[in-house]
Design a protein around this motif. Structure first.
Motif, PDB file in Angstrom:
ATOM      1  N   ASP A   1      -7.842   9.859   2.143  1.00 20.05           N
ATOM      2  CA  ASP A   1      -7.375  11.086   2.798  1.00 20.05           C
ATOM      3  C   ASP A   1      -5.852  11.172   2.837  1.00 20.05           C
ATOM      4  O   ASP A   1      -5.278  12.244   2.680  1.00 20.05           O
ATOM      5  N   ALA A   2      -5.194  10.047   3.005  1.00 21.11           N
ATOM      6  CA  ALA A   2      -3.736  10.011   3.071  1.00 21.11           C
ATOM      7  C   ALA A   2      -3.106   9.786   1.696  1.00 21.11           C
ATOM      8  O   ALA A   2      -1.891   9.900   1.551  1.00 21.11           O
ATOM      9  N   GLY A   3      -3.918   9.452   0.691  1.00 26.38           N
ATOM     10  CA  GLY A   3      -3.406   9.246  -0.660  1.00 26.38           C
ATOM     11  C   GLY A   3      -2.736   7.908  -0.877  1.00 26.38           C
ATOM     12  O   GLY A   3      -1.876   7.778  -1.748  1.00 26.38           O
TER      13      GLY A   3
ATOM     14  N   VAL B   1       0.891  -1.154   0.000  1.00 23.99           N
ATOM     15  CA  VAL B   1       0.000   0.000   0.000  1.00 23.99           C
ATOM     16  C   VAL B   1       0.933   1.208   0.000  1.00 23.99           C
ATOM     17  O   VAL B   1       1.823   1.302   0.852  1.00 23.99           O
ATOM     18  N   ALA B   2       0.764   2.119  -0.982  1.00 27.21           N
ATOM     19  CA  ALA B   2       1.733   3.212  -1.100  1.00 27.21           C
ATOM     20  C   ALA B   2       1.123   4.441  -1.755  1.00 27.21           C
ATOM     21  O   ALA B   2       0.085   4.368  -2.405  1.00 27.21           O
ATOM     22  N   THR B   3       1.821   5.552  -1.585  1.00 28.90           N
ATOM     23  CA  THR B   3       1.465   6.806  -2.246  1.00 28.90           C
ATOM     24  C   THR B   3       2.154   6.851  -3.606  1.00 28.90           C
ATOM     25  O   THR B   3       3.148   6.146  -3.831  1.00 28.90           O
ATOM     26  N   PRO B   4       1.685   7.702  -4.510  1.00 29.64           N
ATOM     27  CA  PRO B   4       2.357   7.836  -5.805  1.00 29.64           C
ATOM     28  C   PRO B   4       3.843   8.206  -5.660  1.00 29.64           C
ATOM     29  O   PRO B   4       4.677   7.720  -6.419  1.00 29.64           O
TER      30      PRO B   4
END
Length: 82
Positions: free
Chosen positions: A57-59, A21-24
């Motif tokens: 919300d956290a992206g 699970v990660a952000t761009p």
């Protein structure tokens, strides 16, 4: 679908290990693509239901069953075009 899309999905799948699970930004740092470009591609992958928000919300994003099916060859790129 682009070469970056495949790298993004493969990164999130993390084959043989627990899915990521990660952000761009984190994805971009790990697959050597520009963060802005990865963010743009994430939007397209989200529209195609290949990824979904883990925490909007956290992206944070995660791969979907549809994304897994694409990587396994069960879903062709032509089927994704609108």
């Amino acid at each position: 679908m682009t070469n970056a899309d495949d790298h993004i999905l493969e990164f999130l799948l993390n084959e043989g290990n627990r899915e990521i699970v990660a952000t761009p930004r984190v994805i971009a740092e790990n697959i050597d693509f520009n963060p802005g470009y990865v963010r743009q591609r994430m939007s397209q992958l989200l529209d195609e239901s290949l990824v979904e928000y883990y925490d909007e919300d956290a992206g944070f994003y995660q791969i979907t069953d549809r994304g897994r099916a694409y990587l396994e060859g069960e879903l062709k790129a032509e089927e994704l075009e609108k």
